[in-house]
Design an enzyme around this catalytic site. Structure first.
Site, PDB file in Angstrom:
ATOM      1  N   CYS A   1      -4.286   3.432  -5.218  1.00  0.00           N
ATOM      2  CA  CYS A   1      -5.556   3.093  -4.578  1.00  0.00           C
ATOM      3  C   CYS A   1      -5.999   4.194  -3.633  1.00  0.00           C
ATOM      4  O   CYS A   1      -6.830   5.021  -3.977  1.00  0.00           O
ATOM      5  CB  CYS A   1      -5.392   1.770  -3.847  1.00  0.00           C
ATOM      6  SG  CYS A   1      -4.826   0.475  -4.927  1.00  0.00           S
TER       7      CYS A   1
ATOM      8  N   LYS B   1     -16.476  -0.674  -2.050  1.00  0.00           N
ATOM      9  CA  LYS B   1     -15.010  -0.655  -2.261  1.00  0.00           C
ATOM     10  C   LYS B   1     -14.447   0.748  -2.105  1.00  0.00           C
ATOM     11  O   LYS B   1     -13.431   0.955  -1.423  1.00  0.00           O
ATOM     12  CB  LYS B   1     -14.675  -1.192  -3.652  1.00  0.00           C
ATOM     13  CG  LYS B   1     -13.187  -1.181  -3.954  1.00  0.00           C
ATOM     14  CD  LYS B   1     -12.375  -2.090  -3.023  1.00  0.00           C
ATOM     15  CE  LYS B   1     -10.893  -1.956  -3.296  1.00  0.00           C
ATOM     16  NZ  LYS B   1     -10.051  -2.717  -2.379  1.00  0.00           N
TER      17      LYS B   1
HETATM   18  N1  LIG Z   1      -2.872  -2.829  -6.373  1.00  0.00           N
HETATM   19  C1  LIG Z   1      -3.718  -3.032  -5.372  1.00  0.00           C
HETATM   20  O1  LIG Z   1      -3.345  -3.091  -4.183  1.00  0.00           O
HETATM   21  C2  LIG Z   1      -5.178  -3.166  -5.664  1.00  0.00           C
HETATM   22  C3  LIG Z   1      -5.720  -2.729  -6.875  1.00  0.00           C
HETATM   23  N2  LIG Z   1      -7.064  -2.824  -7.076  1.00  0.00           N
HETATM   24  C4  LIG Z   1      -7.665  -2.423  -8.353  1.00  0.00           C
HETATM   25  O2  LIG Z   1      -7.025  -3.195  -9.394  1.00  0.00           O
HETATM   26  C5  LIG Z   1      -6.572  -2.333 -10.424  1.00  0.00           C
HETATM   27  C6  LIG Z   1      -5.321  -2.930 -11.040  1.00  0.00           C
HETATM   28  O3  LIG Z   1      -4.339  -2.893 -10.041  1.00  0.00           O
HETATM   29  P1  LIG Z   1      -2.916  -3.583 -10.286  1.00  0.00           P
HETATM   30  O4  LIG Z   1      -3.083  -5.000 -10.691  1.00  0.00           O
HETATM   31  O5  LIG Z   1      -2.099  -3.263  -9.073  1.00  0.00           O
HETATM   32  O6  LIG Z   1      -2.343  -2.750 -11.529  1.00  0.00           O
HETATM   33  P2  LIG Z   1      -0.969  -3.016 -12.293  1.00  0.00           P
HETATM   34  O7  LIG Z   1      -0.556  -1.713 -12.868  1.00  0.00           O
HETATM   35  O8  LIG Z   1      -0.033  -3.770 -11.413  1.00  0.00           O
HETATM   36  O9  LIG Z   1      -1.372  -4.026 -13.487  1.00  0.00           O
HETATM   37  C7  LIG Z   1      -2.240  -3.637 -14.520  1.00  0.00           C
HETATM   38  C8  LIG Z   1      -2.008  -4.585 -15.701  1.00  0.00           C
HETATM   39  O10 LIG Z   1      -3.004  -4.315 -16.696  1.00  0.00           O
HETATM   40  C9  LIG Z   1      -2.387  -4.345 -17.971  1.00  0.00           C
HETATM   41  N3  LIG Z   1      -3.194  -3.582 -18.908  1.00  0.00           N
HETATM   42  C10 LIG Z   1      -3.217  -2.248 -19.079  1.00  0.00           C
HETATM   43  N4  LIG Z   1      -4.086  -1.925 -20.061  1.00  0.00           N
HETATM   44  C11 LIG Z   1      -4.644  -3.093 -20.496  1.00  0.00           C
HETATM   45  C12 LIG Z   1      -5.616  -3.422 -21.478  1.00  0.00           C
HETATM   46  N5  LIG Z   1      -6.212  -2.483 -22.214  1.00  0.00           N
HETATM   47  N6  LIG Z   1      -5.945  -4.735 -21.642  1.00  0.00           N
HETATM   48  C13 LIG Z   1      -5.346  -5.682 -20.900  1.00  0.00           C
HETATM   49  N7  LIG Z   1      -4.420  -5.439 -19.954  1.00  0.00           N
HETATM   50  C14 LIG Z   1      -4.076  -4.151 -19.760  1.00  0.00           C
HETATM   51  C15 LIG Z   1      -1.007  -3.757 -17.736  1.00  0.00           C
HETATM   52  O11 LIG Z   1      -0.132  -4.156 -18.771  1.00  0.00           O
HETATM   53  C16 LIG Z   1      -0.648  -4.363 -16.378  1.00  0.00           C
HETATM   54  O12 LIG Z   1       0.024  -5.595 -16.521  1.00  0.00           O
HETATM   55  C17 LIG Z   1      -6.321  -1.001  -9.700  1.00  0.00           C
HETATM   56  O13 LIG Z   1      -6.378   0.098 -10.574  1.00  0.00           O
HETATM   57  C18 LIG Z   1      -7.457  -0.964  -8.689  1.00  0.00           C
HETATM   58  O14 LIG Z   1      -8.614  -0.470  -9.325  1.00  0.00           O
HETATM   59  C19 LIG Z   1      -7.907  -3.315  -6.120  1.00  0.00           C
HETATM   60  C20 LIG Z   1      -7.393  -3.766  -4.926  1.00  0.00           C
HETATM   61  C21 LIG Z   1      -6.010  -3.761  -4.625  1.00  0.00           C
HETATM   62  C1  LIG Z   2      -8.680  -0.400   2.952  1.00  0.00           C
HETATM   63  C2  LIG Z   2      -7.340  -0.993   2.750  1.00  0.00           C
HETATM   64  O1  LIG Z   2      -6.721  -1.473   3.642  1.00  0.00           O
HETATM   65  N1  LIG Z   2      -6.886  -0.937   1.511  1.00  0.00           N
HETATM   66  C3  LIG Z   2      -5.613  -1.540   1.169  1.00  0.00           C
HETATM   67  C4  LIG Z   2      -4.850  -0.610   0.237  1.00  0.00           C
HETATM   68  O2  LIG Z   2      -3.637  -1.195  -0.010  1.00  0.00           O
HETATM   69  P1  LIG Z   2      -2.331  -0.318  -0.438  1.00  0.00           P
HETATM   70  O3  LIG Z   2      -1.433  -1.245  -1.162  1.00  0.00           O
HETATM   71  O4  LIG Z   2      -2.773   0.931  -1.115  1.00  0.00           O
HETATM   72  O5  LIG Z   2      -1.573   0.003   0.932  1.00  0.00           O
HETATM   73  P2  LIG Z   2      -1.940   0.869   2.200  1.00  0.00           P
HETATM   74  O6  LIG Z   2      -1.432   0.113   3.372  1.00  0.00           O
HETATM   75  O7  LIG Z   2      -3.350   1.287   2.190  1.00  0.00           O
HETATM   76  O8  LIG Z   2      -0.969   2.173   2.031  1.00  0.00           O
HETATM   77  C5  LIG Z   2      -1.283   3.180   1.148  1.00  0.00           C
HETATM   78  C6  LIG Z   2      -0.367   4.362   1.491  1.00  0.00           C
HETATM   79  O9  LIG Z   2      -0.748   4.923   2.756  1.00  0.00           O
HETATM   80  C7  LIG Z   2       0.353   4.926   3.670  1.00  0.00           C
HETATM   81  N2  LIG Z   2      -0.196   4.611   4.992  1.00  0.00           N
HETATM   82  C8  LIG Z   2      -0.911   3.457   5.159  1.00  0.00           C
HETATM   83  C9  LIG Z   2      -1.473   3.192   6.384  1.00  0.00           C
HETATM   84  C10 LIG Z   2      -1.320   4.110   7.458  1.00  0.00           C
HETATM   85  O10 LIG Z   2      -1.791   3.907   8.576  1.00  0.00           O
HETATM   86  N3  LIG Z   2      -0.585   5.249   7.234  1.00  0.00           N
HETATM   87  C11 LIG Z   2      -0.031   5.534   6.020  1.00  0.00           C
HETATM   88  O11 LIG Z   2       0.613   6.572   5.860  1.00  0.00           O
HETATM   89  C12 LIG Z   2       1.325   3.888   3.136  1.00  0.00           C
HETATM   90  O12 LIG Z   2       2.655   4.227   3.485  1.00  0.00           O
HETATM   91  C13 LIG Z   2       1.113   3.996   1.629  1.00  0.00           C
HETATM   92  O13 LIG Z   2       1.904   5.024   1.078  1.00  0.00           O
HETATM   93  O14 LIG Z   2      -5.598  -0.399  -0.939  1.00  0.00           O
HETATM   94  C14 LIG Z   2      -5.969  -1.601  -1.662  1.00  0.00           C
HETATM   95  C15 LIG Z   2      -6.832  -1.200  -2.830  1.00  0.00           C
HETATM   96  O15 LIG Z   2      -8.005  -0.979  -2.650  1.00  0.00           O
HETATM   97  O16 LIG Z   2      -6.316  -1.144  -3.930  1.00  0.00           O
HETATM   98  C16 LIG Z   2      -6.759  -2.517  -0.748  1.00  0.00           C
HETATM   99  O17 LIG Z   2      -7.166  -3.681  -1.442  1.00  0.00           O
HETATM  100  C17 LIG Z   2      -5.905  -2.833   0.457  1.00  0.00           C
HETATM  101  O18 LIG Z   2      -6.586  -3.758   1.288  1.00  0.00           O
END
Ligand SMILES: NC(=O)C1=CN([C@@H]2O[C@H](COP(=O)(O)OP(=O)(O)OC[C@H]3O[C@@H](n4cnc5c(N)ncnc54)[C@H](O)[C@@H]3O)[C@@H](O)[C@H]2O)C=CC1
Ligand SMILES: CC(=O)N[C@@H]1[C@@H](OP(=O)(O)OP(=O)(O)OC[C@H]2O[C@@H](n3ccc(=O)[nH]c3=O)[C@H](O)[C@@H]2O)O[C@H](C(=O)O)[C@@H](O)[C@@H]1O
Length: 462
Positions: free
Chosen positions: A291, A237
């Site tokens: 991320c 990841k």
């Molecule tokens: N946002 C994304 O695109 C992606 C995120 N991830 C991973 O998932 C993690 C979470 O991401 P999001 O869902 O976007 O975060 P988010 O900030 O949208 O949601 C986090 C949630 O967890 C809750 N929370 C915080 N502390 C807590 C606790 N102690 N017990 C229970 N709930 C609690 C918060 O109230 C909030 O609703 C990221 O930090 C990353 O590691 C992985 C792939 C994609």
């Molecule tokens: C490898 C990959 O594609 N990771 C994705 C990424 O999603 P995230 O929401 O962070 O969006 P993102 O498209 O990576 O953009 C992140 C940031 O980078 C910028 N960005 C993105 C792509 C690019 O070519 N140029 C650029 O400047 C975007 O504007 C943004 O500010 O991070 C997520 C994560 O791991 O949390 C992951 O699950 C998503 O699939």
């Protein structure tokens, strides 16, 4: 490993596999999902549509109240609101504010709370560790603990497993632990979780891998890839994210050559990518979110081994907001407009279009950079409710851009929200001179040759 685990548990079960699958999909194995945010709520919903017996835990009472009323609080996730309503109606999904209450009942514990980075640039696993303690308080023989939050490699092995054992009094072999990374992007979460990509599973022991693979074989329509251990899965990841950060940095560095090359670097990138061994990403105003800019920090400075390339990429990407702001100032200088006399409109504050998230948003350093040199900074974002961070940085928030009564010297597009497509940029200019338009996402190149616009694009030559 005990073989007399109850029918409501999977780890250590010696029942025929089809009976275990039936137990899972008929709701006999209660599931707890910890964290109901942008990723957690869609994940809990897919678990609930598969098992019919999910309780989500979130410390935010508004989140819990909304879900129990059948509503999703996440914007921009097609189908999620309806799905949450149906699942709550069918008693397949409920939410609670006390993680320990959920842990006491669950047989599968799925952790998807934030893993962030502190002000010193180090991983902040405080939330993960708090939830791990909560789960340990209710851990029973036969339970399976699955982490989906992105973690620095070795975290499950060195931190989370010892905590679970110490706090629960149980040992691996009595319960299972696996790392199964969340490979999902906001805006397409349900599609991704249901099976857009293979699901990676890495267990702390073979039985953890087996049990977790059995679960995700039901959750995801895509293949389940099992790897050697939790650390390998953690690395998968983080590597995906670091790959993206480094490649965006390469595109950004190439883009800064556009004027000296006298070409559109973006054109060259598009054509270079027409053969399979090249996947240059898109240059832009910066890299935000919790991320991509964070994951390299899970490796840089956290291990003995140096990571100069990853650090350099971080520096390049963190420099792009300043390149973008300076581009506007330079063009204003050319028009004879000093920063102290200039008004600049920043379009877009969230880190990317359609996602209500401002962690590491490039717009913040852009606002700071402009405000610091005396510019009157205006800013607008169609989906962001809490704009206080940007006001504290010196921006005046504009709710919507009414070109009839708004005149500015420059516009900087940072986040290409769909709502900005309708803005008539030239109509924002003074009568006496053109408006500077810095297009941070190559979103409005149509203005490039407009007589009333001085167009500056990232990766596009003058
Ligand atoms: N946002 C994304 O695109 C992606 C995120 N991830 C991973 O998932 C993690 C979470 O991401 P999001 O869902 O976007 O975060 P988010 O900030 O949208 O949601 C986090 C949630 O967890 C809750 N929370 C915080 N502390 C807590 C606790 N102690 N017990 C229970 N709930 C609690 C918060 O109230 C909030 O609703 C990221 O930090 C990353 O590691 C992985 C792939 C994609
Ligand atoms: C490898 C990959 O594609 N990771 C994705 C990424 O999603 P995230 O929401 O962070 O969006 P993102 O498209 O990576 O953009 C992140 C940031 O980078 C910028 N960005 C993105 C792509 C690019 O070519 N140029 C650029 O400047 C975007 O504007 C943004 O500010 O991070 C997520 C994560 O791991 O949390 C992951 O699950 C998503 O699939």
């Amino acid at each position: 490993m005990s073989s007399n685990v109850s029918a409501t548990r999977l780890y250590g079960s010696t029942r025929p596999e089809d009976e275990q699958i039936t137990a899972l999909t008929s709701g006999d194995v209660p599931v707890g999902v910890y964290g109901l945010g942008k990723m957690g709520l869609p994940l809990a919903a897919v678990y609930a549509e598969t098992t019919g017996n999910v309780t989500g835990a979130d410390i935010d009472p508004d989140v819990v109240e909304g879900i129990n009323a059948g509503r999703s609080h996440i914007v921009g996730e097609p189908g999620l609101d309806e799905l949450v309503g149906e699942l709550v109606e069918d008693d397949a999904l409920a939410a609670a504010t006390e993680p320990r209450d959920v842990a006491a009942e669950a047989g599968i514990h799925v952790v998807i709370v934030p893993t962030l980075v502190d002000d010193g640039g180090h991983p902040d696993l405080s939330v993960i560790e708090a939830v791990t303690n909560d789960i340990a308080s209710g851990l029973d023989e036969g339970d399976l603990v699955i982490f989906e939050s992105t973690l620095p490699p070795r975290t499950c092995r060195d931190v989370l497993l010892p905590t679970l054992e110490a706090e629960s009094g149980l040992s691996l072999g009595e319960f299972g632990l696996a790392f199964c990374p969340e490979r999902t992007a906001s805006g397409r979460a349900l599609k991704d979780i249901r099976g857009a990509y293979p699901k990676v599973v890495g267990g702390a022991d073979e039985e953890s891998t087996r049990a977790a693979a059995l679960v995700y074989d039901q959750i995801s329509s895509n293949e389940v890839i099992t790897v050697s251990d939790t650390t390998t899965a953690e690395a998968v990841k983080v590597f995906e994210g670091v790959y993206r950060d480094v490649n965006i940095a390469l595109a950004n560095e190439l883009a800064t050559h556009a004027d000296e090359f006298e070409i559109d670097v973006t054109e060259a990138i598009d054509v270079a990518n027409t053969q399979p061994f090249c996947e240059l990403h898109t240059p832009g105003a910066g890299v935000g979110g919790h991320c991509i800019p964070y994951y390299p920090q899970f490796l840089i400075n956290e291990f003995e081994t140096d990571a100069p390339l990853m650090q350099t990429a971080r520096d390049v990407n963190d420099g792009m907001p300043h390149v973008t702001a300076q581009s506007a100032l330079d063009e204003l200088q050319t028009l004879g407009v000093d920063p102290e006399d200039a008004s600049v409109l920043v379009l877009g504050l969230t880190y990317r279009a359609g996602v209500k998230e401002i962690r590491k948003a490039p717009a913040l350093p852009i606002v700071e950079h402009l405000a610091e040199v005396g510019v009157d900074v205006l800013a607008t974002d169609p989906i962001l409710d809490d704009t206080s961070a940007f006001e504290d940085a010196g921006a005046t928030i504009v709710d919507d851009v009414d070109t009839d009564d708004l005149t500015v010297d420059a516009v900087v597009l940072v986040t290409a929200h769909e709502a900005f497509e309708d803005i008539d940029i030239p109509a924002l200019s003074h009568e006496s001179r053109p408006v500077v338009f810095v297009d941070g996402r190559q979103a409005a190149t149509t203005y490039r040759d407009h007589e009333n616009v001085v167009y500056e694009g990232i990766g596009l030559h003058d």
